[in-house]
Enzyme design. Structure first.
Site, mmCIF file in Angstrom:
data_model
loop_
_atom_site.group_PDB
_atom_site.id
_atom_site.type_symbol
_atom_site.label_atom_id
_atom_site.label_comp_id
_atom_site.label_asym_id
_atom_site.label_seq_id
_atom_site.Cartn_x
_atom_site.Cartn_y
_atom_site.Cartn_z
ATOM 1 C CG ASP A 450 -2.210 0.662 1.088
ATOM 2 O OD1 ASP A 450 -2.325 1.500 0.182
ATOM 3 O OD2 ASP A 450 -3.127 0.370 1.879
ATOM 4 C CG ASP A 518 -9.614 1.967 0.130
ATOM 5 O OD1 ASP A 518 -9.195 0.804 -0.035
ATOM 6 O OD2 ASP A 518 -8.932 2.865 0.655
HETATM 7 C C1 GLA Z 1 -5.682 1.763 2.395
HETATM 8 C C2 GLA Z 1 -6.129 0.577 1.583
HETATM 9 C C3 GLA Z 1 -7.168 -0.194 2.375
HETATM 10 C C4 GLA Z 1 -6.575 -0.629 3.686
HETATM 11 C C5 GLA Z 1 -6.072 0.566 4.459
HETATM 12 C C6 GLA Z 1 -5.322 0.143 5.696
HETATM 13 O O1 GLA Z 1 -6.704 2.697 2.536
HETATM 14 O O2 GLA Z 1 -6.641 0.963 0.348
HETATM 15 O O3 GLA Z 1 -7.628 -1.309 1.627
HETATM 16 O O4 GLA Z 1 -5.531 -1.530 3.435
HETATM 17 O O5 GLA Z 1 -5.209 1.367 3.666
HETATM 18 O O6 GLA Z 1 -4.879 1.207 6.439
#
Ligand code: GLA
Length: 694
Positions: A450, A518
């Protein structure tokens, strides 16, 4: 063997792909002129094009025809692909052709500056199984220091037509990949990311057509930049109709110094001409990504479970073990523990950077959970964010100078975190070392990598050429991923940046799938997935089924609809399975079974986007003797059942059996009249149909 031809008498090159020709030639001043990009023309016909004199300009206009890589200098007034300043303060370039090389589909045209120690090589690569042309540039300094103010990967030129339309992807966090189609203005239109990431707001994919292309018909020219940091593409339509665009890494204002003996190589900027509409363009991109970008295209992406929406930061061994047991029962094949497993990371305020398991949550480390997940027959995956740090972390306390920062400026926090400068060799070595150990010690099969914030104050105090970090950070990410993959051949990686903020052909060369967004609301997802599919194949599109009401939109949707939408990609489950009633767990297990049946077609087939009437939309996947349809109808007014869905990809002479109902349909009827969908009443109706050719 790809066909590259040089015609010495006319000083032109012809690059043949299976159904297109790309042609460039040298003019009398050794400028490389663009001649043709489109349908097949013969050598003689290209020669005729080369002999056409460019339109007479005035003393206020760019001289000559369009260039393959227009440098600043001389009578050139469009957006430059190359801007340099030499040690004596002089700017601009005058070319002398210095020969070319061809090597198995790769053409390199060398251009030297007539006076200064500068060599630029224009690279082209064609493949015999794709119409995509890869282009990039290398720029070398053989003498005194050169400051590069812009060095793009390539410029692209369209035939002179009355008007053009552009298709591009816009969005934001939770709303990535929204397809927009608008006329190209007579102006310079800039698509860019200044975030250090590919970005949610714009994606470096662009498609141009003359306004008449549709999903199934018409000429489309599209390009995609293989770069995961800041980038810029400038599309220029002049008042007389000339339409070109130039693009590459870095945004405006950054400069890079090239010392003697140094060469800078840009990322690939790939281009594709198709005559069969936007659908054919996407299919050609998908095939290209599969054949020439992805490391493991033949591998089927597993059904994944991810705990993020279920538990947020509240992860511990007992909770994850309970979820894993439920996930395994459903048929999940890969169990991924998300954020919250390390350091003091119990929320987003602390701990990022301290990559050791939290002893309160995982008293014996991650190994017992990894072993249990493996015992349950699933692969084990873990979330990491190697490029970031919370100021409240042991790492930051020990190395405050490891982050991007600028003297006498604040350090802007976003999501309470700062960006580590991976262009620094020590920081990059640290990141590689802990990742390598983590993967080895815990038998990790999958990393969700990420990157949850944009760059700010992106400086490097004391460094002689600080803007280099905009390139070298991204390159370091690539190198670490490449090295991890080489040393851990079973390791697979998911690219994530707050959802789909880092989806591009560069990251996909070292990751296996993308966390698309997300936003897991299925109605919103239909649009997000449609945009994503313009360039990327379903195989790399991570798509989860989560709880209802949706955490982002509060929309309530049936489980079946959520599944049917997520089945259009690499299926994942992201709901809190401990709260799903037995009836839903049973239904979910059945739907995962359905997905596994259609998965070869979804992940390895050829995708056809289909718009029905009203709010109906669908995607069909042709694979061997199968054709699979996923159709979604978020809402419909009383009495308006959608019209049958025309399956124009089918063979009219063949017959197809519906594996569910057993009904046999003629291909001609499904093409001409369409497939009647058996949609349940009410909103959020959906269907999955698997047809087998008999
Ligand atoms: C990002 C990712 C999510 C999750 C969060 C965790 O927003 O896109 O899917 O992994 O971080 O903090």
């Amino acid at each position: 063997m790809p066909d590259l031809r040089y015609v010495p008498e006319q000083r032109l090159w012809l690059l043949h792909t299976p159904s297109t020709v790309y042609a460039v030639g040298l003019d009398d001043d050794d400028n490389v002129r663009h001649l043709h990009w489109g349908a097949r023309l013969t050598e003689a016909q290209i020669g005729e094009l080369a002999r056409r004199a460019p339109a007479e300009g005035s003393s206020f206009d760019t001289a000559g025809g369009p260039e393959e890589f227009g440098a600043e200098g001389g009578a050139r007034f469009g957006p430059p692909s190359l801007q340099v300043r030499f040690a004596d303060g002089s700017r601009g370039v005058e070319w002398r052709y210095a020969g070319h090389d061809t090597d198995d589909g790769h053409l390199s045209i060398h251009l030297d500056d007539r006076h200064y120690p500068l060599r630029v090589t224009l690279h082209y690569r064609v493949h015999d199984d794709s119409d995509v042309i890869e282009r990039w540039t290398s720029i070398a300094n053989t003498g005194k220091k050169i400051v590069i103010q812009r060095c793009d990967s390539a410029a692209w030129t369209l035939p002179h037509r009355g008007s053009y339309r552009m298709s591009h992807l816009v969005g934001g966090w939770n709303s990535e990949f929204r397809l927009r189609r608008t006329d190209v203005p007579v102006a310079e239109t800039v698509f860019t990311s200044r975030t250090g990431l590919t970005s949610h707001q714009a994606n470096p994919w662009l498609a141009l057509d003359d306004g008449s292309a549709s999903e199934e018909h018409g000429e489309v020219w599209s390009t995609a930049l293989a770069w995961s940091g800041s980038w810029r593409i400038t599309l220029h339509r002049g008042p007389t109709g000339r339409t070109t665009w130039t693009g590459g890494h870095g945004h405006e204002g950054l400069t890079w110094t090239l010392d003697k003996g140094e060469t800078l190589r840009t990322p690939v900027y790939a281009g594709l001409y198709t005559a069969g509409g936007f659908g054919a363009a996407s299919r050609a991109w998908h095939a290209y990504v599969s054949r020439h970008v992805l490391a493991q295209p033949a591998e089927t992406r597993p059904v994944l479970y991810n705990s993020w929406e279920a538990t947020g930061f509240d992860v511990d061994e007992a909770g994850q073990t309970a979820l894993a047991a439920r996930a395994a029962r459903l048929g999940v094949e890969l169990f991924v523990v998300d954020d919250g497993w390390f350091g003091k990371r119990v929320n987003d305020h602390a701990g990022l950077g301290d990559w050791t398991p939290n002893p309160d949550r995982f008293p014996h480390g991650l190994r017992p959970l990894a072993d249990e997940v493996h015992r349950l027959g699933m692969l084990f995956g873990l979330w990491v964010e190697p490029e970031m740090v919370n100021p409240d972390s042991d790492l930051y306390r020990a190395h405050p100078d490891w982050v991007l920062h600028t003297a006498h400026r604040g350090r802007t926090e976003m999501r309470n975190q700062l960006v580590l400068n991976l262009a620094r060799p020590d920081t990059a070595a640290w990141a590689h070392a802990w990742l390598d150990r983590l993967v080895a010690d815990n038998d990790i099969d999958f990393l969700k990598w990420d990157a949850n914030r944009a760059f700010t104050e992106a400086g490097w105090p004391g460094h002689a050429d600080p803007d280099r970090l905009w390139l070298d950070h991204t390159r370091a990410v690539y190198q670490i991923m490449d090295r991890l993959r080489a040393d851990h051949p079973r390791l697979r990686i998911e690219a994530c940046s707050g959802g789909g903020g880092r989806a591009d052909l560069g990251i996909l060369a070292r990751t296996d799938q993308v966390w698309t967004s997300d936003n897991t609301d299925p109605v919103d997802r239909i649009g997000i997935q449609d945009g994503f599919s313009q360039l990327f194949p379903a195989q790399v599109m991570g798509a989860w089924v989560t709880d209802s009401p949706n955490v982002a939109t509060a929309r309530r949707t049936p489980l079946r609809f959520r599944f049917h939408v997520a089945m259009a990609g690499a299926l994942g489950i992201g709901g809190d399975l401990t709260t799903w009633p037995e009836t839903e767990l049973k239904e979910a297990a059945e739907l995962i079974e359905v997905y596994k049946r259609i998965r070869p077609a979804v992940q390895h087939g050829t995708a056809y986007r289909m718009a029905g009437d009203g709010t109906l939309s669908a995607v069909g996947y042709a694979y061997q003797d199968q054709f699979v349809v996923l159709a979604w109808c978020p809402s419909r007014p009383f009495g308006h059942d959608p019209a049958p869905l025309r399956l124009t990809a089918l063979d009219p002479a063949a017959f197809y059996r519906d594996t569910e109902s057993g009904a046999v349909h003629s291909g001609a009827v499904l093409r001409e009249s369409g497939l009647l969908l058996d949609l349940p009443k009410g909103d959020h109706a959906s269907a999955v149909v698997q047809l087998i050719r008999i």
